[in-house]
Design an enzyme around this catalytic site. Structure first.
Site, PDB file in Angstrom:
ATOM      1  N   ARG A  85     -47.235 -67.219  18.527  1.00 52.05           N
ATOM      2  CA  ARG A  85     -46.673 -65.923  18.863  1.00 52.05           C
ATOM      3  C   ARG A  85     -46.708 -65.724  20.373  1.00 52.05           C
ATOM      4  O   ARG A  85     -47.733 -65.907  21.011  1.00 52.05           O
ATOM      5  CB  ARG A  85     -47.514 -64.852  18.183  1.00 52.05           C
ATOM      6  CG  ARG A  85     -47.115 -63.472  18.569  1.00 52.05           C
ATOM      7  CD  ARG A  85     -47.963 -62.486  17.804  1.00 52.05           C
ATOM      8  NE  ARG A  85     -47.499 -61.162  18.100  1.00 52.05           N
ATOM      9  CZ  ARG A  85     -48.030 -60.084  17.568  1.00 52.05           C
ATOM     10  NH1 ARG A  85     -49.003 -60.186  16.711  1.00 52.05           N
ATOM     11  NH2 ARG A  85     -47.573 -58.904  17.877  1.00 52.05           N
ATOM     12  N   ARG A  94     -40.700 -61.487  19.714  1.00 52.09           N
ATOM     13  CA  ARG A  94     -41.858 -62.230  19.246  1.00 52.09           C
ATOM     14  C   ARG A  94     -41.472 -63.282  18.213  1.00 52.09           C
ATOM     15  O   ARG A  94     -40.507 -63.113  17.476  1.00 52.09           O
ATOM     16  CB  ARG A  94     -42.947 -61.316  18.698  1.00 52.09           C
ATOM     17  CG  ARG A  94     -42.593 -60.479  17.502  1.00 52.09           C
ATOM     18  CD  ARG A  94     -42.090 -59.060  17.804  1.00 52.09           C
ATOM     19  NE  ARG A  94     -42.579 -58.423  19.005  1.00 52.09           N
ATOM     20  CZ  ARG A  94     -43.738 -57.777  19.079  1.00 52.09           C
ATOM     21  NH1 ARG A  94     -44.530 -57.677  18.045  1.00 52.09           N
ATOM     22  NH2 ARG A  94     -44.081 -57.197  20.190  1.00 52.09           N
ATOM     23  N   ASP A  97     -44.608 -61.684  13.699  1.00 54.84           N
ATOM     24  CA  ASP A  97     -45.468 -60.533  13.471  1.00 54.84           C
ATOM     25  C   ASP A  97     -45.847 -60.525  12.004  1.00 54.84           C
ATOM     26  O   ASP A  97     -44.957 -60.595  11.147  1.00 54.84           O
ATOM     27  CB  ASP A  97     -44.662 -59.248  13.714  1.00 54.84           C
ATOM     28  CG  ASP A  97     -45.092 -58.488  14.930  1.00 54.84           C
ATOM     29  OD1 ASP A  97     -46.163 -58.763  15.475  1.00 54.84           O
ATOM     30  OD2 ASP A  97     -44.330 -57.602  15.324  1.00 54.84           O
ATOM     31  N   ASP A  99     -47.897 -57.947   9.622  1.00 50.26           N
ATOM     32  CA  ASP A  99     -48.562 -56.646   9.585  1.00 50.26           C
ATOM     33  C   ASP A  99     -49.120 -56.378   8.194  1.00 50.26           C
ATOM     34  O   ASP A  99     -48.387 -56.491   7.199  1.00 50.26           O
ATOM     35  CB  ASP A  99     -47.567 -55.528   9.932  1.00 50.26           C
ATOM     36  CG  ASP A  99     -47.135 -55.547  11.388  1.00 50.26           C
ATOM     37  OD1 ASP A  99     -47.924 -55.996  12.236  1.00 50.26           O
ATOM     38  OD2 ASP A  99     -46.006 -55.112  11.670  1.00 50.26           O
TER      39      ASP A  99
HETATM   40  N1  ROI Z   1     -37.544 -54.448  15.426  1.00 54.68           N
HETATM   41  C1  ROI Z   1     -37.130 -54.951  14.255  1.00 54.68           C
HETATM   42  N2  ROI Z   1     -35.859 -54.735  13.864  1.00 54.68           N
HETATM   43  N3  ROI Z   1     -37.952 -55.653  13.419  1.00 54.68           N
HETATM   44  C2  ROI Z   1     -39.251 -55.892  13.762  1.00 54.68           C
HETATM   45  O1  ROI Z   1     -39.973 -56.547  12.982  1.00 54.68           O
HETATM   46  C3  ROI Z   1     -39.734 -55.374  14.980  1.00 54.68           C
HETATM   47  N4  ROI Z   1     -41.027 -55.560  15.374  1.00 54.68           N
HETATM   48  C4  ROI Z   1     -41.497 -55.057  16.510  1.00 54.68           C
HETATM   49  C5  ROI Z   1     -40.650 -54.235  17.436  1.00 54.68           C
HETATM   50  C6  ROI Z   1     -40.679 -54.864  18.818  1.00 54.68           C
HETATM   51  C7  ROI Z   1     -41.221 -52.829  17.495  1.00 54.68           C
HETATM   52  N5  ROI Z   1     -39.274 -54.140  17.002  1.00 54.68           N
HETATM   53  C8  ROI Z   1     -38.834 -54.654  15.813  1.00 54.68           C
HETATM   54  O2  ROI Z   1     -42.775 -55.263  16.813  1.00 54.68           O
END
Ligand code: ROI
Length: 160
Positions: A85, A94, A97, A99
């Site tokens: 990452r 990135r 991610d 979460d």
């Molecule tokens: N925007 C989208 N469409 N999908 C994401 O997973 C995502 N993740 C983030 C930020 C940068 C806020 N924007 C994102 O961390």
């Protein structure tokens, strides 16, 4: 494997994002004391955050796990690291991610970990895949997830 039903949000917008998300799903399927029950379709979504970054690929997975929340978080962060990452800018692009969105009906408020994920109700790229795999799901406060999605709408996101 019974245990707690946890939901994980996946997102990537760098370095072959579809492959990044698929690789992360394969890694979730290998987690100890856990079973990957179902993964949503992949979705392409407009970036939230600074303009000029590539579209994201998003998905949500349902995991049944006996891992404690912080052990699960450690495992997710280890996988983010394994997929190198890069986080050069706040809300910037990135490679991966992961979460922790929900951990059963538990509420967690630690510096490292807040559950339900504090941003999830504002993000249709989280709620749409979540409703796909768990249409009857409720938050710890009893509110149905599909009602939160209805508030946001389904703009800027496309199921692949
Ligand atoms: N925007 C989208 N469409 N999908 C994401 O997973 C995502 N993740 C983030 C930020 C940068 C806020 N924007 C994102 O961390």
């Amino acid at each position: 494997m019974s245990g707690v039903c946890a939901y994980i949000g996946l997102g990537s917008n760098l370095d072959t994002p579809i492959a990044q998300v698929e690789r992360a799903l394969a890694a979730l399927a290998m987690l100890p004391e856990s079973r990957l029950v179902v993964a949503s379709s992949l979705y392409r979504s407009d970036p939230l955050g600074p303009a000029g970054q590539p579209d994201y690929i998003n998905a949500v997975a349902e995991l049944h796990t006996r891992l404690a929340p912080l052990d699960l978080l450690d495992a997710l962060q280890a996988q983010e690291l394994a997929q190198r990452r890069v986080r050069l800018e706040h809300w910037g692009p990135r490679t991966l991610d992961l979460d922790l969105l929900l951990y059963g009906a538990m509420r967690i408020d630690l510096p490292r970990l807040q559950v339900p994920h504090p941003q999830m109700l504002r993000r249709n790229f989280v709620l749409l895949p979540l409703v796909e795999i768990a249409p009857g799901l409720q938050l710890p406060d009893g509110s149905p997830i599909h009602r939160h999605l209805a508030v946001l709408g389904e703009g800027g996101i496309q199921r692949l």
